[in-house]
Design a protein around this motif. Structure first.
Motif, PDB file in Angstrom:
ATOM      1  N   THR A  88     -13.599   4.966  -7.668  1.00  0.00           N
ATOM      2  CA  THR A  88     -12.990   4.871  -6.371  1.00  0.00           C
ATOM      3  C   THR A  88     -11.704   5.176  -5.072  1.00  0.00           C
ATOM      4  OG1 THR A  88     -11.642   2.654  -6.525  1.00  0.00           O
ATOM      5  CG2 THR A  88     -14.518   2.580  -6.985  1.00  0.00           C
ATOM      6  N   HIS A  89     -10.770   5.980  -6.213  1.00  0.00           N
ATOM      7  CA  HIS A  89      -9.911   6.804  -5.178  1.00  0.00           C
ATOM      8  C   HIS A  89      -8.572   7.276  -6.090  1.00  0.00           C
ATOM      9  CE1 HIS A  89      -8.450   2.338  -5.599  1.00  0.00           C
ATOM     10  NE2 HIS A  89      -6.868   2.807  -5.407  1.00  0.00           N
ATOM     11  N   SER A  90      -8.151   7.571  -6.099  1.00  0.00           N
ATOM     12  CA  SER A  90      -7.084   8.668  -6.774  1.00  0.00           C
ATOM     13  C   SER A  90      -5.722   7.445  -6.909  1.00  0.00           C
ATOM     14  CB  SER A  90      -6.827   9.961  -6.019  1.00  0.00           C
ATOM     15  OG  SER A  90      -8.153  10.202  -5.705  1.00  0.00           O
ATOM     16  N   HIS A  91      -5.683   6.919  -6.586  1.00  0.00           N
ATOM     17  CA  HIS A  91      -5.020   6.336  -7.483  1.00  0.00           C
ATOM     18  C   HIS A  91      -4.390   6.026  -9.174  1.00  0.00           C
ATOM     19  CE1 HIS A  91      -3.252   3.557  -3.828  1.00  0.00           C
ATOM     20  NE2 HIS A  91      -2.224   4.791  -3.670  1.00  0.00           N
ATOM     21  N   ALA A  92      -3.861   6.267  -9.455  1.00  0.00           N
ATOM     22  CA  ALA A  92      -3.598   6.598 -11.379  1.00  0.00           C
ATOM     23  C   ALA A  92      -3.947   5.210 -11.773  1.00  0.00           C
ATOM     24  CB  ALA A  92      -2.266   7.090 -11.588  1.00  0.00           C
ATOM     25  N   ASP A  93      -4.383   3.961 -11.445  1.00  0.00           N
ATOM     26  CA  ASP A  93      -4.514   2.743 -12.101  1.00  0.00           C
ATOM     27  C   ASP A  93      -6.305   3.337 -12.160  1.00  0.00           C
ATOM     28  OD1 ASP A  93      -4.287   2.495  -9.454  1.00  0.00           O
ATOM     29  OD2 ASP A  93      -4.372   0.492  -9.236  1.00  0.00           O
ATOM     30  N   HIS A  94      -6.484   3.676 -10.725  1.00  0.00           N
ATOM     31  CA  HIS A  94      -8.079   4.341 -10.822  1.00  0.00           C
ATOM     32  C   HIS A  94      -9.108   5.553 -11.953  1.00  0.00           C
ATOM     33  CE1 HIS A  94      -8.712   0.000  -8.845  1.00  0.00           C
ATOM     34  NE2 HIS A  94      -7.395   0.442  -8.209  1.00  0.00           N
ATOM     35  N   VAL A  95      -7.899   5.980 -11.733  1.00  0.00           N
ATOM     36  CA  VAL A  95      -8.229   7.985 -12.270  1.00  0.00           C
ATOM     37  C   VAL A  95      -7.464   8.586 -13.118  1.00  0.00           C
ATOM     38  CG1 VAL A  95      -9.351   8.248 -10.076  1.00  0.00           C
ATOM     39  CG2 VAL A  95      -7.052   8.993 -10.445  1.00  0.00           C
ATOM     40  N   ASN A 189     -10.147   0.020   3.918  1.00  0.00           N
ATOM     41  CA  ASN A 189      -8.875   0.703   4.042  1.00  0.00           C
ATOM     42  C   ASN A 189      -8.274  -0.340   3.088  1.00  0.00           C
ATOM     43  OD1 ASN A 189      -6.125  -0.033   5.665  1.00  0.00           O
ATOM     44  ND2 ASN A 189      -7.452  -0.782   7.729  1.00  0.00           N
ATOM     45  N   HIS A 190      -7.470   0.894   2.809  1.00  0.00           N
ATOM     46  CA  HIS A 190      -6.189   0.727   1.192  1.00  0.00           C
ATOM     47  C   HIS A 190      -4.946   0.978   1.840  1.00  0.00           C
ATOM     48  CE1 HIS A 190      -4.631   0.323  -2.842  1.00  0.00           C
ATOM     49  NE2 HIS A 190      -5.268   1.160  -2.780  1.00  0.00           N
ATOM     50  N   ILE A 191      -5.190   2.341   2.190  1.00  0.00           N
ATOM     51  CA  ILE A 191      -3.295   3.388   2.453  1.00  0.00           C
ATOM     52  C   ILE A 191      -4.099   4.501   2.967  1.00  0.00           C
ATOM     53  CG2 ILE A 191      -1.942   5.236   1.120  1.00  0.00           C
ATOM     54  CD1 ILE A 191      -1.839   3.152  -0.289  1.00  0.00           C
ATOM     55  N   GLY A 217     -12.872  -2.991  -4.259  1.00  0.00           N
ATOM     56  CA  GLY A 217     -12.542  -2.010  -4.404  1.00  0.00           C
ATOM     57  C   GLY A 217     -10.622  -2.361  -3.816  1.00  0.00           C
ATOM     58  N   ASP A 218     -10.241  -1.173  -3.688  1.00  0.00           N
ATOM     59  CA  ASP A 218      -8.820  -1.784  -3.442  1.00  0.00           C
ATOM     60  C   ASP A 218      -9.125  -1.882  -1.700  1.00  0.00           C
ATOM     61  OD1 ASP A 218      -7.874  -1.858  -5.944  1.00  0.00           O
ATOM     62  OD2 ASP A 218      -6.323  -0.369  -5.892  1.00  0.00           O
ATOM     63  N   ILE A 219      -8.321  -3.058  -1.256  1.00  0.00           N
ATOM     64  CA  ILE A 219      -8.828  -2.915   0.017  1.00  0.00           C
ATOM     65  C   ILE A 219      -7.315  -3.816   0.746  1.00  0.00           C
ATOM     66  CG2 ILE A 219     -10.540  -4.615  -0.404  1.00  0.00           C
ATOM     67  CD1 ILE A 219     -12.037  -3.236   1.627  1.00  0.00           C
ATOM     68  N   VAL A 250      -0.867  -3.165   1.517  1.00  0.00           N
ATOM     69  CA  VAL A 250      -2.257  -2.369   0.933  1.00  0.00           C
ATOM     70  C   VAL A 250      -3.570  -3.072   0.004  1.00  0.00           C
ATOM     71  CG1 VAL A 250      -1.098  -0.490   0.755  1.00  0.00           C
ATOM     72  CG2 VAL A 250      -1.471  -0.984  -1.970  1.00  0.00           C
ATOM     73  N   HIS A 251      -2.682  -4.717  -0.099  1.00  0.00           N
ATOM     74  CA  HIS A 251      -4.077  -5.221  -1.309  1.00  0.00           C
ATOM     75  C   HIS A 251      -3.985  -5.966  -0.105  1.00  0.00           C
ATOM     76  CE1 HIS A 251      -4.667  -2.808  -4.839  1.00  0.00           C
ATOM     77  NE2 HIS A 251      -2.746  -2.167  -4.853  1.00  0.00           N
ATOM     78  N   ALA A 252      -4.964  -7.115  -0.762  1.00  0.00           N
ATOM     79  CA  ALA A 252      -5.643  -8.298   0.081  1.00  0.00           C
ATOM     80  C   ALA A 252      -4.404 -10.208  -0.370  1.00  0.00           C
ATOM     81  CB  ALA A 252      -7.003  -8.340   0.215  1.00  0.00           C
TER      82      ALA A 252
HETATM   83 ZN   LIG Z   1      -5.359   1.948  -5.270  1.00  0.00          ZN
END
Ligand SMILES: [Zn+2]
Length: 298
Positions: A88-95, A189-191, A217-219, A250-252
């Motif tokens: 879903t996006h390039s933060h290390a906890d996701h990729v 809209n996350h970062i 997702g992260d948002i 950067v999160h809800a």
């Molecule tokens: Zn993230």
């Protein structure tokens, strides 16, 4: 929706007795299985990565640094069992675990286990970003051939399943089918913290699965998005939403999610949560998303 634990697990979602591994196939019902539900920095939960399973097909959504261990601990599976990944996006906890997945598939799964090449569901723009800024450093050198300087590229590791751009959507949206699994991907809209729109943010996706399961997702808190998928665009049966326990960033924030109407909160599970989650009052919501259990949607 029903919830079934496939394995005997402890309160942290870790297997405590060896049982059957999670099956990556089922009778055709939509199924979600979280390898983790924690934030990027959680110590008591794995990072928020999950499997979608339906009939003979599966999709792994995100695979962070905790991914390889979480896959074994919560599902009894190995990286070579995975055939399709959707980052879903390039933060290390996701990729952060995708390099492991790609290397294991290329040098073990394909060579010794007759596994197909790993497939990735990814947009053209995000493919460029993910390869250049994250994966290329660890993957471009060919581990098999010492005698040539030939560098490997994205397509040496992944067969692309390209989502189709949906025109006339208020925000950038794509659709894709994998077997009977239908996914609508939308930009979030996350970062960075200062960006006020999805256009001004780096690439990050949430999704609607089979027109009924909303995954944020992260948002950051985005009331317009939540309302559009609980009314105007679709009417999600269940929502899994990112949460943090403080304002800004950067999160809800939980306090902002609490301002949603009761009927939405009642079908919203919170995910991507920090270790101090037990101190939070979430009685208005459906509950915490749990790792290591099967969410089955009939
Ligand atoms: Zn993230």
């Amino acid at each position: 929706m029903r919830i079934e634990p496939p394995l005997k697990i402890d309160k942290y979602g870790t297997i405590i007795s060896k049982g059957p591994e999670l099956k990556l196939t089922n009778d055709g019902e939509l199924e979600l299985f979280f390898l983790g539900v924690g934030s990027a920095f959680a110590q008591t939960k794995n990072q928020t990565n999950f499997l979608i399973i339906k009939g003979g097909k599966h999709i792994l959504v995100d695979f962070g640094m905790t991914g390889p261990t979480a896959l074994a601990q919560t599902a009894g599976l190995k990286p070579t069992d995975i055939e399709v990944i959707l980052p879903t996006h390039s933060h290390a906890d996701h990729v952060g675990g995708i390099e492991c997945l790609a290397l294991m598939n290329r040098y073990v799964g394909q060579r010794f286990m007759h596994k197909p090449k790993l497939k990735m569901i990814i947009s053209e723009d995000y493919q460029r970003v993910l390869w250049t800024h994250t994966l290329q450093g660890g993957l471009e050198w060919n581990e098999k051939d010492m005698n040539t300087a030939q560098k490997l590229s994205f397509s040496d590791f992944f067969d692309v399943i390209r989502p189709t751009w949906k025109s006339f959507s208020p925000r950038e949206t794509f659709e894709v089918n994998h077997g009977d699994i239908h996914i609508e991907l939308f930009r979030t809209n996350h970062i960075p913290e200062q960006s006020s729109t999805w256009e001004a943010s780096f690439i990050s996706y949430g999704m609607l699965i089979d027109n009924k399961i909303f995954i944020s997702g992260d948002i950051k808190f985005d009331q317009e998005l939540i309302r559009s998928y609980t009314g105007r665009v679709a009417d999600a049966e269940v929502l899994f939403h990112d949460v943090q326990f403080f304002p800004g960033a950067v999160h809800a924030p939980l306090e902002e999610l609490k301002t949603l109407p009761d009927d939405i909160k009642k079908k919203m599970y919170l995910m991507h949560y920090a270790d101090n989650y037990k101190e939070q009052d979430i009685s208005d919501f459906a509950g915490w998303a749990e790792q290591g259990v099967r969410y089955i949607f009939d």
